[in-house]
Design an enzyme around this catalytic site. Structure first.
Site, PDB file in Angstrom:
ATOM      1  N   ARG A   1       0.842  -1.209   0.000  1.00 51.60           N
ATOM      2  CA  ARG A   1       0.000   0.000   0.000  1.00 51.60           C
ATOM      3  C   ARG A   1       0.877   1.260   0.000  1.00 51.60           C
ATOM      4  NH1 ARG A   1      -2.667  -3.719  -0.768  1.00 51.60           N
ATOM      5  NH2 ARG A   1      -4.692  -4.277   0.110  1.00 51.60           N
TER       6      ARG A   1
ATOM      7  N   SER B   1     -11.176  -0.688   3.040  1.00 48.07           N
ATOM      8  CA  SER B   1     -10.410  -0.890   4.279  1.00 48.07           C
ATOM      9  C   SER B   1      -9.902   0.453   4.790  1.00 48.07           C
ATOM     10  CB  SER B   1      -9.206  -1.787   4.022  1.00 48.07           C
ATOM     11  OG  SER B   1      -9.633  -3.001   3.479  1.00 48.07           O
TER      12      SER B   1
ATOM     13  N   GLU C   1      -5.342   3.852   5.957  1.00 45.28           N
ATOM     14  CA  GLU C   1      -4.950   3.645   4.563  1.00 45.28           C
ATOM     15  C   GLU C   1      -5.306   4.851   3.683  1.00 45.28           C
ATOM     16  OE1 GLU C   1      -5.898  -0.309   2.750  1.00 45.28           O
ATOM     17  OE2 GLU C   1      -6.733   0.915   1.140  1.00 45.28           O
TER      18      GLU C   1
END
Ligand SMILES: Cc1cc2nc3c(=O)[nH]c(=O)nc-3n(C[C@H](O)[C@H](O)[C@H](O)COP(=O)(O)OP(=O)(O)OC[C@H]3O[C@@H](n4cnc5c(N)ncnc54)[C@H](O)[C@@H]3O)c2cc1C
Length: 349
Positions: free
Chosen positions: A175, A249, A345
């Protein structure tokens, strides 16, 4: 004033005091001082150099599926809306395909599997645009975008010119990428994908194998079969942002040194963990949140999804600040219970 391209090759009009509530999948209210929609990539330097905007903050937005807007934005929001797909060349037996940044991500994945190219099928149905995909090196079901990247085309605001970064220069991680580490610098204008002729399906996730088995195609699966299976799983598992505002998420799965993960698993048997390489383990942020009793937790209209503990949701009129307060609450409870820090995130503005 309304937005849209001017005559071909000229700069687009810039909408003032623009409503961003439909440009983020949380559906939170926010406004931007200016909004430019760029369909002609050659017009980009003109937009960025416009005297009124060049010294003000810039926010590049795709579909807003990985951002949390907690306030109005006193600068220019830029949307790249160029959408062309071109098969640029063959490199040996591999096909190199160029997609412009404004193309919808899932639309491009379907284009690739329909053309018979394998590699992106596990990333089906992830919301967003092609241009945003390299920013956090999107990943799902055992595959990360980086595996299919040949190069990323950008406009570099530091050098004020167009540039091309090969996969190494993109410095992809979990990520993560060079684009995420230097957020205001590069605007992704197009992505070049490389599709190998030696494709084989990535079926490391039991759920994907089970779905394919239910469809009777485990051993003969094509990229399109895997894409269909992944899409079906995602549609069942994740709240649809068109129905319930969310950004997927909200926290990354924590990466811990092996010894720290061993100690946690010893204290909490049943805690899922995976080997992340480099002497580190990845543990499940969703499991931590669920075990902390927060699945389905709600503070006003800001909530933790009852369907998937890793997803924060807007039940109606939650503000970005309320969702952020909930995220901090989740971080605090998980840290108090497990001693683990959860890192968000999405981009939090
Ligand atoms: C239901 C749901 C499920 C999701 N599932 C996953 C998943 O499985 N895996 C995963 O990795 N992500 C997932 N996401 C997160 C999200 O879909 C991805 O991060 C996606 O790539 C974001 O695309 P976007 O166009 O909406 O980007 P935005 O949210 O608009 O922007 C995200 C970031 O990228 C930057 N950015 C956007 N476009 C550009 C550009 N052209 N140039 C430079 N910077 C740019 C923005 O400034 C921002 O920092 C999910 C989100 C939702 C809502």
């Amino acid at each position: 004033m309304s937005a849209g391209d001017g005559p071909s090759g000229t700069a687009p009009l810039i909408e003032r005091d623009a409503d961003l509530s439909r440009l983020n999948t949380f559906g939170v209210a926010a406004r931007a001082a200016g909004l430019a929609r760029v369909r002609d990539l050659d017009a980009l330097p003109t937009v960025l150099d416009a005297p009124e905007w060049r010294d003000r903050p810039l926010l590049v937005l795709g579909e807003g599926s990985n951002v949390l807007l907690t306030r109005d934005f006193d600068g220019l929001v830029l949307r790249i809306e160029a959408q062309r797909i071109q098969q640029s060349h063959w490199a040996g037996d591999d096909a190199v395909v160029r997609a412009e940044a404004g193309r919808g991500w899932h639309d491009f994945v379907r284009w690739s599997v329909d053309a018979g190219f394998g590699g992106l099928e596990n990333l089906s149905l992830i919301p967003g645009t092609v241009g945003a995909a390299p920013i956090q090196n999107i990943g799902a079901y055992g595959v990360e975008l980086a595996a299919c990247i040949e190069a990323v085309e950008v406009y570099d605001r530091a050098t004020r010119g167009f540039d091309l970064l090969d996969r190494t220069a993109c410095a992809f991680g979990y990520r993560d990428s060079v684009f995420k580490r230097e957020p205001a610098r590069r605007i992704v204008t197009a992505v070049r994908f490389r599709f190998g002729s030696d494709w084989s399906p990535v079926l490391s996730y039991p759920g994907v194998r089970e779905e394919l088995a239910a469809r009777g195609v485990v051993s003969t699966s094509t990229p399109a079969d895997v894409s269909d299976a992944v899409s079906a799983i995602r549609a069942r598992k994740l709240p649809d942002p068109r129905v319930l505002g969310n950004a997927g998420s909200f926290f990354k799965n924590p990466l811990l040194p092996q010894a720290e993960a061993d100690a946690l698993v010893a204290r909490h048997p049943g805690m899922p963990r995976w080997d992340a390489g480099g002497g580190r383990s990845k543990i499940s942020a969703g499991w931590l949140i669920e075990q902390a009793g927060l699945k389905g937790h709600r503070e006003g209209d800001a909530g933790v999804s009852a369907q998937h503990a890793l997803v924060l949701v807007n039940h109606g009129r939650a503000s970005g600040a309320q969702l952020l307060a909930l995220a901090r609450h989740v971080q605090g409870v998980v840290h108090a219970r497990f001693g683990v820090h959860l890192e968000p995130e999405p981009l939090i503005l």
